[in-house]
Design a protein around this motif. Structure first.
Motif, PDB file in Angstrom:
ATOM      1  N   ARG A 108      -3.981   4.477   3.229  1.00 66.36           N
ATOM      2  CA  ARG A 108      -2.521   4.318   2.922  1.00 66.36           C
ATOM      3  C   ARG A 108      -2.051   4.702   1.619  1.00 66.36           C
ATOM      4  NH1 ARG A 108      -1.000  -1.276   6.152  1.00 66.36           N
ATOM      5  NH2 ARG A 108      -1.137  -0.464   8.469  1.00 66.36           N
ATOM      6  N   LYS A 109      -3.107   4.082   0.642  1.00 69.38           N
ATOM      7  CA  LYS A 109      -2.602   4.662  -0.801  1.00 69.38           C
ATOM      8  C   LYS A 109      -2.662   6.059  -0.933  1.00 69.38           C
ATOM      9  CE  LYS A 109      -3.860   0.118  -2.611  1.00 69.38           C
ATOM     10  NZ  LYS A 109      -4.679  -0.822  -3.543  1.00 69.38           N
ATOM     11  N   LYS A 110      -3.650   6.652  -0.409  1.00 66.44           N
ATOM     12  CA  LYS A 110      -3.897   8.043  -0.651  1.00 66.44           C
ATOM     13  C   LYS A 110      -2.777   8.777  -0.075  1.00 66.44           C
ATOM     14  CE  LYS A 110      -9.030   8.002  -0.839  1.00 66.44           C
ATOM     15  NZ  LYS A 110     -10.438   8.117  -0.308  1.00 66.44           N
ATOM     16  N   GLU A 128       3.624   1.754  -1.825  1.00 66.98           N
ATOM     17  CA  GLU A 128       4.521   1.667  -3.160  1.00 66.98           C
ATOM     18  C   GLU A 128       4.997   2.833  -3.572  1.00 66.98           C
ATOM     19  OE1 GLU A 128       4.855  -0.786  -6.998  1.00 66.98           O
ATOM     20  OE2 GLU A 128       3.043  -1.141  -5.722  1.00 66.98           O
ATOM     21  N   HIS A 129       3.913   3.728  -3.906  1.00 66.60           N
ATOM     22  CA  HIS A 129       4.265   5.190  -4.463  1.00 66.60           C
ATOM     23  C   HIS A 129       4.666   6.239  -3.475  1.00 66.60           C
ATOM     24  CE1 HIS A 129       3.232   3.167  -8.226  1.00 66.60           C
ATOM     25  NE2 HIS A 129       1.938   2.772  -7.785  1.00 66.60           N
ATOM     26  N   ALA A 158       0.148   7.811   0.558  1.00 65.42           N
ATOM     27  CA  ALA A 158       1.495   7.324  -0.256  1.00 65.42           C
ATOM     28  C   ALA A 158       1.452   8.572  -1.481  1.00 65.42           C
ATOM     29  CB  ALA A 158       1.380   6.205  -0.941  1.00 65.42           C
ATOM     30  N   ASP A 217       0.766  -1.244  -0.161  1.00 65.18           N
ATOM     31  CA  ASP A 217       0.036  -0.047   0.070  1.00 65.18           C
ATOM     32  C   ASP A 217       0.836   1.334   0.194  1.00 65.18           C
ATOM     33  OD1 ASP A 217      -2.211  -1.734   0.303  1.00 65.18           O
ATOM     34  OD2 ASP A 217      -2.074  -1.456   2.516  1.00 65.18           O
ATOM     35  N   GLU A 251      -6.998   1.694   1.432  1.00 65.90           N
ATOM     36  CA  GLU A 251      -7.137   2.843   0.656  1.00 65.90           C
ATOM     37  C   GLU A 251      -6.681   3.979   1.182  1.00 65.90           C
ATOM     38  OE1 GLU A 251      -9.193   0.561   1.801  1.00 65.90           O
ATOM     39  OE2 GLU A 251     -10.108  -0.518   0.306  1.00 65.90           O
TER      40      GLU A 251
END
Length: 318
Positions: free
Chosen positions: A168-170, A84-85, A172, A82, A166
């Motif tokens: 965590r991705k935001k 990664e970016h 990131a 989660d 979700e």
């Protein structure tokens, strides 16, 4: 900054508080005249500052301009997760007894796994000095910190949180535009890589928020050292909700590997059979000797019987 987290020049340098040239964020040298070079912690941190002067693909770290015992670090989110970016920035506070005692880690960038502006309780941090090894370095600790991001957040652990994937991705994506008041935009602290299909994946310089960066999903990973293996074996205990996420899929053994295993098993079988035959021969050898001795004994008894019969006949005739 809390007073207990700061190590002044007089604490480390034996009273040498003269003004000195500030340390660059990525400098390879530290104002040695301001510190006691006989202090093991000073020597160790100056050596590690020189080793980490060039940022690596996964992380970078450097001492602050005014304090050798406070560092800022930047890590890239682990691939296939989660995070990664994401690009995450934080602080490391070293005790004067470093490397005999572990440092403290503080995340500054919102990430969804660790609380910000709070010391993190990990097996590599000051909360667990019993698990710390002086042979571990800043490089080792940062690699371990990236691995800890993949583990589930334990409820009640100091500095640990467990946001939904979700969220965590935001975070990131937002982290790429985050800026440190001392280091500036953190996206510039890590090298940018060009895509793999362009003949090479070498570093091409520092990125920024407008150009962004390209992180290939199949970049070759560096081999794990024994230190890192030991760290990964001492990660946080799994919670009742589940274990840590495994980002590395299980690979299928190649044909060459299977053939090598079969050949080894065949050689072992042949060796075992040869050993069994040898054991049988050694076991049969005494039996052969007994039969041979018994045959010779019977022959001697037969000769003596014939001689006795001949003598008996002679005496009978007389």
């Amino acid at each position: 900054m809390n007073p207990e987290e700061t190590h002044t020049i007089s604490q480390v340098g034996g009273g040498a508080a003269a003004a000195a040239e500030p340390v660059s964020k990525t400098a390879t040298t530290v104002p040695a005249a301001s510190y006691n070079l006989r202090c093991p912690g000073v020597k160790r941190l100056m050596r590690e500052a020189a080793e980490l002067s060039t940022p690596e693909n996964e992380f970078s770290a450097h001492p602050t301009e005014t304090n050798l015992f406070e560092w800022h670090f930047t890590i890239r989110g682990p691939e296939g997760s989660d995070f990664e970016h994401g690009i995450y920035h934080g602080r490391i506070i070293f005790p004067t007894e470093y490397p005999m005692k572990p440092p403290s880690f503080i995340l500054l960038t919102p990430n969804g796994r660790f609380q910000t502006e709070e010391k993190i309780c990990l097996s590599i941090s000051n909360y667990h000095p019993e698990t710390w090894l002086p042979s571990w370095s800043i490089r080792t600790a940062l690699v371990a910190l990236r691995s800890f991001m993949l583990t589930p957040g334990n409820e009640g652990a100091i500095g640990s949180i467990n946001f939904p994937p979700e969220e965590r991705k935001k975070l990131a994506i937002k982290s790429r535009n985050w800026s440190c008041h001392e280091c500036g935009p953190i996206i510039k602290l890590l090298p940018v890589q060009i895509p793999d299909n362009s003949k090479s994946a070498k570093e091409v310089g520092n990125g920024d928020a407008t150009t962004g960066e390209v992180t290939p999903s199949d970049v070759a990973k560096k081999p794990e050292t024994p230190e890192i293996a030991k760290l990964q074996s001492s990660v946080e205990a799994p919670t009742p909700n589940g274990l840590a996420k495994d980002s590395n899929p299980v690979t299928t053994p190649s044909t060459a590997t299977l053939n090598a295993i079969n050949n080894q098993e065949t050689a072992t079988t042949v060796e075992t059979n040869n050993f069994t035959l040898e054991q049988q021969q050694q076991h049969n050898e005494p039996i052969k000797n007994i039969i041979y001795d018994l045959g010779i004994g019977c022959f001697i008894v037969l000769i003596l019987a014939l001689c006795f019969r001949r003598l008996l006949s002679i005496f009978t005739q007389v």
